[in-house]
Design a protein around this motif. Structure first.
Motif, PDB file in Angstrom:
ATOM      1  N   LEU A   1      43.107  50.883  45.901  1.00  0.00           N
ATOM      2  CA  LEU A   1      44.321  51.671  46.154  1.00  0.00           C
ATOM      3  C   LEU A   1      45.489  50.716  46.410  1.00  0.00           C
ATOM      4  O   LEU A   1      45.331  49.692  47.081  1.00  0.00           O
ATOM      5  CB  LEU A   1      44.117  52.591  47.354  1.00  0.00           C
ATOM      6  CG  LEU A   1      43.113  53.731  47.161  1.00  0.00           C
ATOM      7  CD1 LEU A   1      42.951  54.514  48.459  1.00  0.00           C
ATOM      8  CD2 LEU A   1      43.553  54.661  46.034  1.00  0.00           C
ATOM      9  N   PRO A   2      46.675  51.029  45.889  1.00  0.00           N
ATOM     10  CA  PRO A   2      47.821  50.120  46.005  1.00  0.00           C
ATOM     11  C   PRO A   2      48.457  50.123  47.396  1.00  0.00           C
ATOM     12  O   PRO A   2      49.643  50.419  47.562  1.00  0.00           O
ATOM     13  CB  PRO A   2      48.788  50.653  44.938  1.00  0.00           C
ATOM     14  CG  PRO A   2      48.487  52.114  44.879  1.00  0.00           C
ATOM     15  CD  PRO A   2      47.007  52.239  45.098  1.00  0.00           C
ATOM     16  N   VAL A   3      47.655  49.807  48.387  1.00  0.00           N
ATOM     17  CA  VAL A   3      48.118  49.782  49.775  1.00  0.00           C
ATOM     18  C   VAL A   3      48.054  48.342  50.271  1.00  0.00           C
ATOM     19  O   VAL A   3      46.989  47.711  50.190  1.00  0.00           O
ATOM     20  CB  VAL A   3      47.235  50.675  50.671  1.00  0.00           C
ATOM     21  CG1 VAL A   3      47.702  50.600  52.126  1.00  0.00           C
ATOM     22  CG2 VAL A   3      47.251  52.105  50.176  1.00  0.00           C
ATOM     23  N   PRO A   4      49.148  47.785  50.755  1.00  0.00           N
ATOM     24  CA  PRO A   4      49.102  46.436  51.334  1.00  0.00           C
ATOM     25  C   PRO A   4      47.990  46.358  52.377  1.00  0.00           C
ATOM     26  O   PRO A   4      47.739  47.323  53.080  1.00  0.00           O
ATOM     27  CB  PRO A   4      50.488  46.272  51.962  1.00  0.00           C
ATOM     28  CG  PRO A   4      51.369  47.177  51.167  1.00  0.00           C
ATOM     29  CD  PRO A   4      50.515  48.371  50.821  1.00  0.00           C
ATOM     30  N   VAL A   5      47.348  45.233  52.464  1.00  0.00           N
ATOM     31  CA  VAL A   5      46.153  44.968  53.273  1.00  0.00           C
ATOM     32  C   VAL A   5      44.914  45.070  52.379  1.00  0.00           C
ATOM     33  O   VAL A   5      44.018  44.242  52.486  1.00  0.00           O
ATOM     34  CB  VAL A   5      45.982  45.916  54.480  1.00  0.00           C
ATOM     35  CG1 VAL A   5      44.753  45.528  55.292  1.00  0.00           C
ATOM     36  CG2 VAL A   5      47.201  45.922  55.361  1.00  0.00           C
ATOM     37  N   LEU A   6      44.882  46.097  51.504  1.00  0.00           N
ATOM     38  CA  LEU A   6      43.745  46.261  50.615  1.00  0.00           C
ATOM     39  C   LEU A   6      43.910  45.382  49.369  1.00  0.00           C
ATOM     40  O   LEU A   6      44.998  44.921  49.051  1.00  0.00           O
ATOM     41  CB  LEU A   6      43.610  47.732  50.201  1.00  0.00           C
ATOM     42  CG  LEU A   6      43.403  48.746  51.329  1.00  0.00           C
ATOM     43  CD1 LEU A   6      43.326  50.149  50.750  1.00  0.00           C
ATOM     44  CD2 LEU A   6      42.161  48.424  52.140  1.00  0.00           C
ATOM     45  N   ASP A   7      42.812  45.203  48.649  1.00  0.00           N
ATOM     46  CA  ASP A   7      42.866  44.404  47.423  1.00  0.00           C
ATOM     47  C   ASP A   7      43.859  44.975  46.427  1.00  0.00           C
ATOM     48  O   ASP A   7      44.569  44.235  45.744  1.00  0.00           O
ATOM     49  CB  ASP A   7      41.474  44.339  46.783  1.00  0.00           C
ATOM     50  CG  ASP A   7      40.463  43.600  47.648  1.00  0.00           C
ATOM     51  OD1 ASP A   7      40.881  42.693  48.393  1.00  0.00           O
ATOM     52  OD2 ASP A   7      39.266  43.919  47.578  1.00  0.00           O
TER      53      ASP A   7
ATOM     54  N   GLY B   1      53.314  47.629  57.295  1.00  0.00           N
ATOM     55  CA  GLY B   1      53.291  49.058  56.996  1.00  0.00           C
ATOM     56  C   GLY B   1      51.934  49.508  56.497  1.00  0.00           C
ATOM     57  O   GLY B   1      51.425  50.573  56.892  1.00  0.00           O
ATOM     58  N   GLY B   2      51.321  48.702  55.628  1.00  0.00           N
ATOM     59  CA  GLY B   2      49.995  49.031  55.131  1.00  0.00           C
ATOM     60  C   GLY B   2      48.962  49.031  56.238  1.00  0.00           C
ATOM     61  O   GLY B   2      48.075  49.886  56.282  1.00  0.00           O
ATOM     62  N   LEU B   3      49.079  48.072  57.163  1.00  0.00           N
ATOM     63  CA  LEU B   3      48.141  47.998  58.283  1.00  0.00           C
ATOM     64  C   LEU B   3      48.262  49.229  59.166  1.00  0.00           C
ATOM     65  O   LEU B   3      47.257  49.817  59.594  1.00  0.00           O
ATOM     66  CB  LEU B   3      48.397  46.728  59.098  1.00  0.00           C
ATOM     67  CG  LEU B   3      47.466  46.488  60.291  1.00  0.00           C
ATOM     68  CD1 LEU B   3      46.019  46.386  59.830  1.00  0.00           C
ATOM     69  CD2 LEU B   3      47.877  45.230  61.050  1.00  0.00           C
TER      70      LEU B   3
END
Length: 377
Positions: free
Chosen positions: A312-318, A346-348
């Motif tokens: 998924l395009p979420v910062p923190v994730l790959d 923000g992703g965190l």
């Protein structure tokens, strides 16, 4: 009578599911990094305080940590959570800097990041391929064998012998395709496209709702048209065909995951159905008590979902890192460190909020809120 797998079996099952899947996910990152000559400084299963570990001859610290709800590989050059190079990176000797993550080409970094989720999909494909090899491939046609009296399909005027070609605009080829589509859509209005005596027809119908309870007391609200299958067709699968069947089944599960996520986003399905670690532990214990086949299939299912979520395009994730790399490829220059840092924060926050939500859901599913309400009352 409601059965319970027990706390110890549930704990064991959870460890047998999450531990190997997290290890293999991170191993995907690690092996891709080694392929491109990146030094791995830490390989951790879990977060927080280290419980046990060993340092190998390459200088990689392999360790187990206190909170076994994930893991990570820290490559040389990953000097902050957003994987942005700092002044310390520039101060490294040239030969050391060449072995860092940030020194690699953009496409190499993208492969290293994507290798974790890819490993999860490969695991699932291998498991599902083995099932296809052992049990064959169900290719029962999407032909109406019989109709349940009073069902949605009966009210719609369908007849035995009709061949269903599409549901809601999505083509179906087998009876399994029909079941997978309808089970996720209780109470939804859809258009059924079908053929009768070589003539194409269509009819609008509202999928019926059925509430089922398993032996563990879990209730499921599923959709049902009331169509019974024609003569079952279980095709044998050879070694060359098995990976293709496993790949197709993996794609089907990803499609169902996307459908479920879309229903939650659009409000057609409650966010209360989202589950977290406690739910995974509960289901793991239940499936292990049902036997090895059910348990191994669950591992494949969770592996697919682990790979999907990480993309998924979420910062923190790959997936967030891959999104930034895609933007960098288009702009032909890296995203500014400050933007990356704020995006990461923000992703965190989003991930922590989601974890809180699913944990509250899990506690509710385990009956905590009802018990508290009873004590207060």
């Amino acid at each position: 009578m409601i059965e319970s797998p027990g706390f110890l079996l549930t704990l064991l099952a959870f460890a047998l599911v999450i531990g190997p899947l997290v290890f293999l996910h991170e191993m995907g990152h690690y092996l891709a990094g080694r392929w491109f000559g990146v030094k791995a400084e830490e390989f951790s299963i879990g977060f927080g305080r280290e419980l046990a570990g060993i340092t190998d001859r390459r200088g990689t610290r392999w360790k187990f940590c206190l909170l076994p709800l994930g893991g990570y590989v820290r490559f040389a050059g990953d000097m902050n959570p957003a994987s942005q190079p700092a002044a310390d990176w520039l101060a490294l000797p040239a030969h050391e800097r060449a072995r860092t993550f940030q020194a690699k080409h953009l496409w190499q970094r993208a492969i290293i990041v994507a290798a974790g989720p890819i490993a999860n999909f490969v695991i699932a494909i291998l498991i599902l391929s083995a099932f296809a090899l052992a049990y064959g491939d169900n290719r029962t046609p999407s032909t109406v064998g019989f109709l349940l009296p009073g069902s949605a399909a009966a009210h719609a005027g369908l007849q035995p012998g009709d061949r269903i070609t599409a549901l809601g605009g999505r083509s179906v080829a087998t009876y399994t395709d029909m079941v997978k589509y309808t089970q996720l859509r209780p109470g939804e209005a859809v258009t059924i496209d079908y053929e009768r005596a070589g003539s194409a027809r269509s009819v609008d119908v509202t999928i019926g709702v059925r509430v089922e309870r398993d032996r563990f007391g879990n209730e499921f609200r599923i959709g049902r048209l009331g169509i019974g299958p024609s003569d079952p067709v279980q095709q044998p699968v050879n070694v060359l065909q098995a990976p293709l069947v496993g790949l197709r089944m993996t794609g089907d599960i990803i499609q169902m995951t996307l459908d479920g996520l879309g229903q939650i986003i659009t409000g057609r399905r409650s966010v209360a159905e989202l589950g977290g670690p406690l739910k995974i532990a509960q289901v793991s214990g239940e499936r292990l008590s049902m036997g090895p086949t059910e348990f191994v299939f669950l591992i494949a299912l969770i592996s697919i979902n682990l790979g999907f979520i990480n993309l998924l395009p979420v910062p923190v994730l790959d997936g967030g890192h891959l999104l930034f790399y895609a933007v960098e490829a288009v702009r032909r220059r890296p995203i500014e460190p400050r933007v990356m840092e704020w995006a990461y924060r923000g992703g965190l926050i989003a991930i922590l909020a989601l974890m809180l939500l699913v944990t509250l859901n899990d506690l509710g599913a385990l009956g905590l809120w009802k018990n508290l309400a009873g004590l207060i009352g």
